[in-house]
Design a protein around this motif. Structure first.
Motif, PDB file in Angstrom:
ATOM      1  N   LEU A   8      15.589 -40.500  22.741  1.00 40.09           N
ATOM      2  CA  LEU A   8      17.011 -40.305  23.051  1.00 40.09           C
ATOM      3  C   LEU A   8      17.334 -40.873  24.432  1.00 40.09           C
ATOM      4  O   LEU A   8      18.413 -41.428  24.651  1.00 40.09           O
ATOM      5  N   SER A   9      16.389 -40.773  25.358  1.00 40.75           N
ATOM      6  CA  SER A   9      16.591 -41.340  26.692  1.00 40.75           C
ATOM      7  C   SER A   9      16.642 -42.863  26.635  1.00 40.75           C
ATOM      8  O   SER A   9      17.374 -43.495  27.394  1.00 40.75           O
ATOM      9  N   VAL A  10      15.876 -43.462  25.730  1.00 48.70           N
ATOM     10  CA  VAL A  10      15.939 -44.921  25.533  1.00 48.70           C
ATOM     11  C   VAL A  10      17.340 -45.309  25.079  1.00 48.70           C
ATOM     12  O   VAL A  10      17.934 -46.279  25.574  1.00 48.70           O
ATOM     13  N   LYS A  11      17.894 -44.528  24.164  1.00 41.90           N
ATOM     14  CA  LYS A  11      19.261 -44.784  23.683  1.00 41.90           C
ATOM     15  C   LYS A  11      20.259 -44.715  24.839  1.00 41.90           C
ATOM     16  O   LYS A  11      21.137 -45.563  24.965  1.00 41.90           O
ATOM     17  N   ARG A  12      20.098 -43.708  25.716  1.00 39.45           N
ATOM     18  CA  ARG A  12      21.000 -43.586  26.861  1.00 39.45           C
ATOM     19  C   ARG A  12      20.849 -44.767  27.820  1.00 39.45           C
ATOM     20  O   ARG A  12      21.818 -45.210  28.423  1.00 39.45           O
ATOM     21  N   ALA A  13      19.633 -45.291  27.951  1.00 38.12           N
ATOM     22  CA  ALA A  13      19.419 -46.460  28.816  1.00 38.12           C
ATOM     23  C   ALA A  13      20.209 -47.656  28.295  1.00 38.12           C
ATOM     24  O   ALA A  13      20.835 -48.387  29.066  1.00 38.12           O
ATOM     25  N   PHE A  14      20.217 -47.835  26.982  1.00 37.19           N
ATOM     26  CA  PHE A  14      20.981 -48.946  26.401  1.00 37.19           C
ATOM     27  C   PHE A  14      22.492 -48.708  26.516  1.00 37.19           C
ATOM     28  O   PHE A  14      23.268 -49.664  26.584  1.00 37.19           O
ATOM     29  N   GLU A  15      22.896 -47.431  26.554  1.00 32.23           N
ATOM     30  CA  GLU A  15      24.308 -47.145  26.814  1.00 32.23           C
ATOM     31  C   GLU A  15      24.674 -47.539  28.241  1.00 32.23           C
ATOM     32  O   GLU A  15      25.766 -48.057  28.488  1.00 32.23           O
ATOM     33  N   LEU A  16      23.763 -47.327  29.196  1.00 29.56           N
ATOM     34  CA  LEU A  16      23.995 -47.776  30.573  1.00 29.56           C
ATOM     35  C   LEU A  16      24.160 -49.296  30.612  1.00 29.56           C
ATOM     36  O   LEU A  16      25.003 -49.823  31.328  1.00 29.56           O
ATOM     37  N   ARG A  17      23.340 -49.996  29.837  1.00 26.93           N
ATOM     38  CA  ARG A  17      23.451 -51.463  29.776  1.00 26.93           C
ATOM     39  C   ARG A  17      24.817 -51.876  29.231  1.00 26.93           C
ATOM     40  O   ARG A  17      25.439 -52.814  29.721  1.00 26.93           O
ATOM     41  N   ARG A  18      25.263 -51.150  28.220  1.00 27.09           N
ATOM     42  CA  ARG A  18      26.567 -51.446  27.616  1.00 27.09           C
ATOM     43  C   ARG A  18      27.693 -51.301  28.633  1.00 27.09           C
ATOM     44  O   ARG A  18      28.680 -52.031  28.592  1.00 27.09           O
ATOM     45  N   TYR A  19      27.530 -50.350  29.566  1.00 26.64           N
ATOM     46  CA  TYR A  19      28.545 -50.153  30.592  1.00 26.64           C
ATOM     47  C   TYR A  19      28.249 -50.938  31.863  1.00 26.64           C
ATOM     48  O   TYR A  19      28.741 -50.625  32.930  1.00 26.64           O
ATOM     49  N   ARG A  20      27.410 -51.966  31.705  1.00 23.58           N
ATOM     50  CA  ARG A  20      27.152 -52.949  32.766  1.00 23.58           C
ATOM     51  C   ARG A  20      26.541 -52.352  34.025  1.00 23.58           C
ATOM     52  O   ARG A  20      26.811 -52.818  35.125  1.00 23.58           O
ATOM     53  N   TYR A  21      25.739 -51.330  33.857  1.00 25.37           N
ATOM     54  CA  TYR A  21      25.009 -50.798  35.004  1.00 25.37           C
ATOM     55  C   TYR A  21      23.859 -51.749  35.287  1.00 25.37           C
ATOM     56  O   TYR A  21      23.027 -52.002  34.421  1.00 25.37           O
ATOM     57  N   PRO A  22      23.802 -52.338  36.518  1.00 23.27           N
ATOM     58  CA  PRO A  22      22.813 -53.385  36.785  1.00 23.27           C
ATOM     59  C   PRO A  22      21.355 -52.916  36.699  1.00 23.27           C
ATOM     60  O   PRO A  22      20.467 -53.710  36.425  1.00 23.27           O
ATOM     61  N   LYS A  23      21.107 -51.638  36.922  1.00 21.09           N
ATOM     62  CA  LYS A  23      19.722 -51.158  36.888  1.00 21.09           C
ATOM     63  C   LYS A  23      19.453 -50.305  35.651  1.00 21.09           C
ATOM     64  O   LYS A  23      18.682 -49.346  35.697  1.00 21.09           O
ATOM     65  N   TRP A  24      20.070 -50.666  34.534  1.00 21.90           N
ATOM     66  CA  TRP A  24      19.856 -49.939  33.295  1.00 21.90           C
ATOM     67  C   TRP A  24      18.386 -49.975  32.891  1.00 21.90           C
ATOM     68  O   TRP A  24      17.871 -49.049  32.273  1.00 21.90           O
ATOM     69  N   TRP A  25      17.709 -51.048  33.280  1.00 20.60           N
ATOM     70  CA  TRP A  25      16.304 -51.214  32.935  1.00 20.60           C
ATOM     71  C   TRP A  25      15.435 -50.118  33.578  1.00 20.60           C
ATOM     72  O   TRP A  25      14.388 -49.779  33.038  1.00 20.60           O
ATOM     73  N   ALA A  26      15.888 -49.565  34.709  1.00 22.62           N
ATOM     74  CA  ALA A  26      15.121 -48.491  35.355  1.00 22.62           C
ATOM     75  C   ALA A  26      15.127 -47.246  34.478  1.00 22.62           C
ATOM     76  O   ALA A  26      14.094 -46.578  34.308  1.00 22.62           O
ATOM     77  N   ALA A  27      16.295 -46.929  33.891  1.00 19.90           N
ATOM     78  CA  ALA A  27      16.379 -45.791  32.971  1.00 19.90           C
ATOM     79  C   ALA A  27      15.502 -46.029  31.745  1.00 19.90           C
ATOM     80  O   ALA A  27      14.828 -45.115  31.260  1.00 19.90           O
ATOM     81  N   LEU A  28      15.494 -47.279  31.262  1.00 19.45           N
ATOM     82  CA  LEU A  28      14.661 -47.627  30.114  1.00 19.45           C
ATOM     83  C   LEU A  28      13.185 -47.480  30.469  1.00 19.45           C
ATOM     84  O   LEU A  28      12.403 -46.920  29.698  1.00 19.45           O
TER      85      LEU A  28
END
Length: 195
Positions: A108-128
């Motif tokens: 579920l946290s992986v899914k949230r990381a991709f949601e961060l990417r969708r909202y153009r958060y530059p460090k979404w990869w850190a959450a992933l």
């Protein structure tokens, strides 16, 4: 839909805080906690089973649904007795169950990381990356459940602390970036509000 999203965010945050609390308890009192968890689950299953059986016996109409409830009640009561009388055996499979749970939560946290990417958060990869590390830790627990019981419980506690912190961080970042995204990309109908 905004209200639903807000409730979902609150649920995720509450779960993250629960993971933190569970991590602290498992890390601080590994042996006591594992026994308490085993006895608590056993007691709940036994009570649920007995209530189901008594409900079936007290009912005047014996429907198929009540018959199913009786079967579930008998199984639950038997499992409850098993948990209460064989805690060491149950605790031997406890790490496997916790490993699976941690992996599911981390997905579920992986899914949230991709949601961060969708909202153009530059460090979404850190959450992933944090979520992938949590999955790896879950797999470690899943495939090495035969360490000393206290050690496994402490490792599970550490992983729960890690998952809780990562989830709170991801929720905070996602909320902040969704607000920024909406501010810089105003639209007539917000895509988040479309079901």
């Amino acid at each position: 839909m905004k209200e639903k999203a807000k409730n979902l965010k609150l649920n995720f945050a509450a779960a993250a805080v629960l993971y933190l609390a569970l991590g602290v308890v498992l890390l601080g009192w590994p042996d006591t906690t594992s026994n308490i968890i085993c006895y608590a689950i056993g007691a709940v299953l036994l009570i649920y089973g007995l209530v189901s059986i008594i409900s079936f016996l007290a009912s005047r109409e014996k429907t198929a649904a009540l018959a199913l409830q009786l079967v579930v009640g008998v199984v639950a009561a038997a499992l409850g007795v098993f948990f209460l009388t064989q805690p060491r055996l149950i605790l031997s499979i406890f790490p496997v169950l916790m490993g699976l749970f941690i992996i599911i939560v981390s997905l579920l946290s992986v899914k949230r990381a991709f949601e961060l990417r969708r909202y153009r958060y530059p460090k979404w990869w850190a959450a992933l990356l944090l979520a992938l590390v949590a999955i790896a830790l879950g797999l470690l627990i899943l495939f090495h459940p035969y360490m000393a019981a206290e050690t496994v419980i402490m490792v599970i506690g550490i992983v729960f602390l890690y998952v809780g912190v990562c989830d709170l961080w991801a929720i905070w970042k996602a909320s902040r970036n969704i607000r920024e995204f909406r501010k810089h990309n105003p639209v007539e109908v917000d895509p988040i509000d479309i079901e």
